[in-house]
Design a protein around this motif. Sequence first.
Motif, PDB file in Angstrom:
ATOM      1  N   ALA A   1       1.108  -1.658   0.438  1.00  0.00           N
ATOM      2  CA  ALA A   1       0.111  -0.181  -0.145  1.00  0.00           C
ATOM      3  C   ALA A   1       0.816   1.317   0.043  1.00  0.00           C
ATOM      4  O   ALA A   1       0.728   2.332  -0.681  1.00  0.00           O
ATOM      5  N   ARG A   2       1.872   1.241   0.307  1.00  0.00           N
ATOM      6  CA  ARG A   2       2.436   2.424   0.717  1.00  0.00           C
ATOM      7  C   ARG A   2       3.481   2.400  -0.384  1.00  0.00           C
ATOM      8  O   ARG A   2       3.755   3.720  -0.993  1.00  0.00           O
ATOM      9  N   SER A   3       3.940   1.488  -0.987  1.00  0.00           N
ATOM     10  CA  SER A   3       4.279   1.446  -2.493  1.00  0.00           C
ATOM     11  C   SER A   3       3.334   2.502  -3.742  1.00  0.00           C
ATOM     12  O   SER A   3       3.333   2.544  -4.588  1.00  0.00           O
ATOM     13  N   LEU A   4       2.213   1.509  -3.913  1.00  0.00           N
ATOM     14  CA  LEU A   4       1.333   2.107  -4.641  1.00  0.00           C
ATOM     15  C   LEU A   4       0.979   3.728  -4.711  1.00  0.00           C
ATOM     16  O   LEU A   4       0.773   4.572  -4.871  1.00  0.00           O
ATOM     17  N   LEU A   5       1.175   4.043  -3.064  1.00  0.00           N
ATOM     18  CA  LEU A   5       0.569   5.524  -2.994  1.00  0.00           C
ATOM     19  C   LEU A   5       1.646   6.011  -3.102  1.00  0.00           C
ATOM     20  O   LEU A   5       1.512   7.288  -4.195  1.00  0.00           O
ATOM     21  N   ALA A   6       3.512   6.370  -3.085  1.00  0.00           N
ATOM     22  CA  ALA A   6       4.210   6.976  -3.599  1.00  0.00           C
ATOM     23  C   ALA A   6       3.815   6.870  -5.088  1.00  0.00           C
ATOM     24  O   ALA A   6       4.051   8.128  -5.447  1.00  0.00           O
ATOM     25  N   ILE A   7       3.913   5.925  -5.741  1.00  0.00           N
ATOM     26  CA  ILE A   7       3.738   5.658  -7.731  1.00  0.00           C
ATOM     27  C   ILE A   7       2.354   6.281  -7.824  1.00  0.00           C
ATOM     28  O   ILE A   7       2.929   7.415  -8.666  1.00  0.00           O
ATOM     29  N   SER A   8       1.445   6.280  -7.211  1.00  0.00           N
ATOM     30  CA  SER A   8      -0.239   7.063  -7.674  1.00  0.00           C
ATOM     31  C   SER A   8       0.200   8.879  -7.236  1.00  0.00           C
ATOM     32  O   SER A   8       0.051   9.250  -8.343  1.00  0.00           O
ATOM     33  N   TYR A   9       1.293   8.984  -6.535  1.00  0.00           N
ATOM     34  CA  TYR A   9       0.984  10.101  -6.239  1.00  0.00           C
ATOM     35  C   TYR A   9       2.719  10.512  -7.600  1.00  0.00           C
ATOM     36  O   TYR A   9       2.237  12.092  -7.583  1.00  0.00           O
ATOM     37  N   MET A  10       3.593   9.847  -7.241  1.00  0.00           N
ATOM     38  CA  MET A  10       4.636   9.865  -8.688  1.00  0.00           C
ATOM     39  C   MET A  10       3.774  10.293  -9.672  1.00  0.00           C
ATOM     40  O   MET A  10       3.803  10.885 -10.702  1.00  0.00           O
ATOM     41  N   ARG A  11       2.669   9.481  -9.933  1.00  0.00           N
ATOM     42  CA  ARG A  11       2.351   9.331 -11.051  1.00  0.00           C
ATOM     43  C   ARG A  11       0.951  11.105 -11.670  1.00  0.00           C
ATOM     44  O   ARG A  11       0.891  11.519 -12.535  1.00  0.00           O
ATOM     45  N   LEU A  12       0.849  11.777 -10.488  1.00  0.00           N
ATOM     46  CA  LEU A  12      -0.051  12.324 -10.769  1.00  0.00           C
ATOM     47  C   LEU A  12       1.264  13.468 -10.239  1.00  0.00           C
ATOM     48  O   LEU A  12       0.130  14.907 -10.416  1.00  0.00           O
ATOM     49  N   ALA A  13       2.306  13.602 -10.170  1.00  0.00           N
ATOM     50  CA  ALA A  13       3.001  14.856  -9.785  1.00  0.00           C
ATOM     51  C   ALA A  13       2.658  16.024 -10.991  1.00  0.00           C
ATOM     52  O   ALA A  13       3.378  17.099 -10.634  1.00  0.00           O
ATOM     53  N   GLU A  14       2.429  15.954 -11.762  1.00  0.00           N
ATOM     54  CA  GLU A  14       1.834  16.828 -13.197  1.00  0.00           C
ATOM     55  C   GLU A  14       0.634  17.383 -13.039  1.00  0.00           C
ATOM     56  O   GLU A  14       1.154  18.860 -13.456  1.00  0.00           O
ATOM     57  N   ILE A  15       0.340  17.252 -11.447  1.00  0.00           N
ATOM     58  CA  ILE A  15      -0.975  18.412 -11.502  1.00  0.00           C
ATOM     59  C   ILE A  15      -0.895  18.198  -9.912  1.00  0.00           C
ATOM     60  O   ILE A  15      -1.554  19.068  -9.673  1.00  0.00           O
ATOM     61  N   ILE A  16      -0.189  17.562  -9.413  1.00  0.00           N
ATOM     62  CA  ILE A  16      -0.127  18.194  -7.702  1.00  0.00           C
ATOM     63  C   ILE A  16       1.542  19.280  -7.680  1.00  0.00           C
ATOM     64  O   ILE A  16       2.796  18.359  -8.186  1.00  0.00           O
ATOM     65  N   PRO A  17       1.259  20.264  -6.711  1.00  0.00           N
ATOM     66  CA  PRO A  17       2.957  20.806  -6.650  1.00  0.00           C
ATOM     67  C   PRO A  17       3.292  20.070  -5.478  1.00  0.00           C
ATOM     68  O   PRO A  17       3.384  18.866  -5.248  1.00  0.00           O
ATOM     69  N   ARG A  18       5.107  19.839  -6.775  1.00  0.00           N
ATOM     70  CA  ARG A  18       6.125  19.217  -6.156  1.00  0.00           C
ATOM     71  C   ARG A  18       6.948  19.559  -5.584  1.00  0.00           C
ATOM     72  O   ARG A  18       7.788  20.616  -5.765  1.00  0.00           O
ATOM     73  N   ASP A  19       6.706  20.657  -4.037  1.00  0.00           N
ATOM     74  CA  ASP A  19       7.203  21.253  -3.378  1.00  0.00           C
ATOM     75  C   ASP A  19       8.113  20.734  -2.367  1.00  0.00           C
ATOM     76  O   ASP A  19       8.081  19.302  -2.607  1.00  0.00           O
ATOM     77  N   GLU A  20       8.868  21.085  -1.373  1.00  0.00           N
ATOM     78  CA  GLU A  20       9.033  20.099  -0.212  1.00  0.00           C
ATOM     79  C   GLU A  20       8.668  18.891   0.525  1.00  0.00           C
ATOM     80  O   GLU A  20       8.124  17.563   0.158  1.00  0.00           O
TER      81      GLU A  20
END
Length: 167
Positions: free
Chosen positions: A40-59
């Motif tokens: 679940a942690r890994s898939l959540l990280a992947i989901s966030y990374m694949r959404l990186a184009e539409i969510i802020p890539r901040d600290e």
Amino acid sequence: SLAFLDRAMPYYNLDTPIGYMKAAAYLYKSVFNNEDNIVARSLLAISYMRLAEIIPRDERFFKTINDLLKLDPSKKINRPLEYYVALSEFNVLMERPERALEIISAVSKRSPMPMLLYQEAFLLRMQGEKNKAISTITRALSMTEQGERNPRHLLLYAQLLEEKDQH
């Protein structure tokens, strides 16, 4: 926590921004209920990374991904394949494609699964190794039935063939 993971998978497998957003909501609940659920942690990280184009890539974004992928070294935990894919994608995001390829190549030698071979082919393409990438993605596709092939894998295969024809 497994119930949330099960509910997330149909959305995750859509491989679309909306699918990743919906999957992330369930995956977050799964991680919240069981921090040791590495899948679940890994898939959540992947989901966030694949959404990186539409969510802020901040600290906060990078810290969240890093925290999701950080494992307790004192615990002897079998790392699922999803973990290595997430770690590889994070290295690409951090502009370390060579490290990403090292990780995936080592794991795919031990466990040649389509998701790992796809990731390896993707990274080989990034490094300009088109022939190796074609051979690797062909291997991944040969391991799955025609109707069950991942569209992302088919797209990479088509792109590689098109690039090869242009040279």
